[in-house]
Design a protein around this motif. Sequence first.
Motif, PDB file in Angstrom:
ATOM      1  N   MET A   1       0.848  -1.188   0.000  1.00 55.48           N
ATOM      2  CA  MET A   1       0.000   0.000   0.000  1.00 55.48           C
ATOM      3  C   MET A   1       0.883   1.237   0.000  1.00 55.48           C
ATOM      4  N   ASN A   2       0.793   2.015  -1.056  1.00 53.04           N
ATOM      5  CA  ASN A   2       1.574   3.240  -1.201  1.00 53.04           C
ATOM      6  C   ASN A   2       0.653   4.452  -1.230  1.00 53.04           C
ATOM      7  N   SER A   3       1.225   5.610  -1.024  1.00 52.36           N
ATOM      8  CA  SER A   3       0.461   6.868  -1.073  1.00 52.36           C
ATOM      9  C   SER A   3      -0.790   6.773  -0.218  1.00 52.36           C
ATOM     10  N   LEU A   4      -0.624   6.307   0.989  1.00 56.72           N
ATOM     11  CA  LEU A   4      -1.774   6.081   1.864  1.00 56.72           C
ATOM     12  C   LEU A   4      -2.481   7.383   2.210  1.00 56.72           C
ATOM     13  N   LYS A   5      -3.804   7.277   2.339  1.00 59.68           N
ATOM     14  CA  LYS A   5      -4.654   8.410   2.669  1.00 59.68           C
ATOM     15  C   LYS A   5      -5.392   8.109   3.970  1.00 59.68           C
ATOM     16  N   SER A   6      -5.889   9.152   4.605  1.00 67.50           N
ATOM     17  CA  SER A   6      -6.604   8.951   5.865  1.00 67.50           C
ATOM     18  C   SER A   6      -7.816   8.044   5.666  1.00 67.50           C
ATOM     19  N   GLU A   7      -8.424   8.109   4.493  1.00 70.36           N
ATOM     20  CA  GLU A   7      -9.596   7.271   4.237  1.00 70.36           C
ATOM     21  C   GLU A   7      -9.259   5.795   4.044  1.00 70.36           C
ATOM     22  N   ASP A   8      -7.958   5.465   4.015  1.00 70.66           N
ATOM     23  CA  ASP A   8      -7.556   4.062   3.979  1.00 70.66           C
ATOM     24  C   ASP A   8      -7.546   3.435   5.373  1.00 70.66           C
ATOM     25  N   THR A   9      -7.744   4.245   6.391  1.00 70.95           N
ATOM     26  CA  THR A   9      -7.763   3.731   7.760  1.00 70.95           C
ATOM     27  C   THR A   9      -8.891   2.719   7.927  1.00 70.95           C
ATOM     28  N   ALA A  10      -8.539   1.515   8.351  1.00 67.04           N
ATOM     29  CA  ALA A  10      -9.518   0.438   8.497  1.00 67.04           C
ATOM     30  C   ALA A  10      -8.829  -0.805   9.052  1.00 67.04           C
ATOM     31  N   LEU A  11      -9.647  -1.775   9.395  1.00 63.36           N
ATOM     32  CA  LEU A  11      -9.139  -3.113   9.710  1.00 63.36           C
ATOM     33  C   LEU A  11      -9.073  -3.873   8.387  1.00 63.36           C
ATOM     34  N   TYR A  12      -7.904  -4.373   8.066  1.00 66.60           N
ATOM     35  CA  TYR A  12      -7.700  -5.096   6.816  1.00 66.60           C
ATOM     36  C   TYR A  12      -7.591  -6.589   7.123  1.00 66.60           C
ATOM     37  N   PHE A  13      -8.309  -7.394   6.364  1.00 69.55           N
ATOM     38  CA  PHE A  13      -8.200  -8.825   6.544  1.00 69.55           C
ATOM     39  C   PHE A  13      -8.268  -9.522   5.199  1.00 69.55           C
ATOM     40  N   CYS A  14      -7.736 -10.739   5.174  1.00 69.47           N
ATOM     41  CA  CYS A  14      -7.782 -11.528   3.954  1.00 69.47           C
ATOM     42  C   CYS A  14      -8.813 -12.637   4.124  1.00 69.47           C
ATOM     43  N   ALA A  15      -9.335 -13.074   3.012  1.00 70.50           N
ATOM     44  CA  ALA A  15     -10.372 -14.102   3.035  1.00 70.50           C
ATOM     45  C   ALA A  15     -10.331 -14.874   1.722  1.00 70.50           C
ATOM     46  N   VAL A  16     -10.842 -16.091   1.760  1.00 71.24           N
ATOM     47  CA  VAL A  16     -10.848 -16.934   0.569  1.00 71.24           C
ATOM     48  C   VAL A  16     -12.245 -17.459   0.298  1.00 71.24           C
ATOM     49  N   ASP A  17     -12.586 -17.537  -0.963  1.00 72.98           N
ATOM     50  CA  ASP A  17     -13.858 -18.086  -1.427  1.00 72.98           C
ATOM     51  C   ASP A  17     -13.537 -19.250  -2.352  1.00 72.98           C
ATOM     52  N   HIS A  18     -14.329 -20.322  -2.305  1.00 70.14           N
ATOM     53  CA  HIS A  18     -14.073 -21.484  -3.147  1.00 70.14           C
ATOM     54  C   HIS A  18     -14.481 -21.229  -4.591  1.00 70.14           C
TER      55      HIS A  18
END
Length: 122
Positions: A83-100
């Motif tokens: 993640m580059n050039s981060l902005k305040s609106e990028d503030t969040a909980l980030y998680f990964c997930a998988v779908d079959h």
Amino acid sequence: EVQFVESGGGLVQAGGSLRLSCAASGFTLDDYAIGWFRQAPGNEREVVSCLSSSDTTTFYADSVKGRFTMSSDNAKNTVYLQMNSLKSEDTALYFCAVDHRPVCPPLGYDYWGRGTQVTVSS
């Protein structure tokens, strides 16, 4: 047991960069879509990026195109989100997930991690 462990989050100033990692284990699917999602307080969960086993292209949300890059290291069973050039609106909980289902953006998700917090100060 399927596990996804995210790491790499933190506090960064606007304009800065972070690299998130998602290490997967116990995960064996021939067809899949794996994505990065984020959710900020009071906001709906949104998909940020996605890789599919059936497609070589990577999906990105319009809000992060040109700034975020998703990649994978199959030998390490790990996906990354640069993640580059981060902005305040990028503030969040980030998680990964998988779908079959190997569709991006994901139609849903079968397994997900607990997430890593990203906070961008302006």
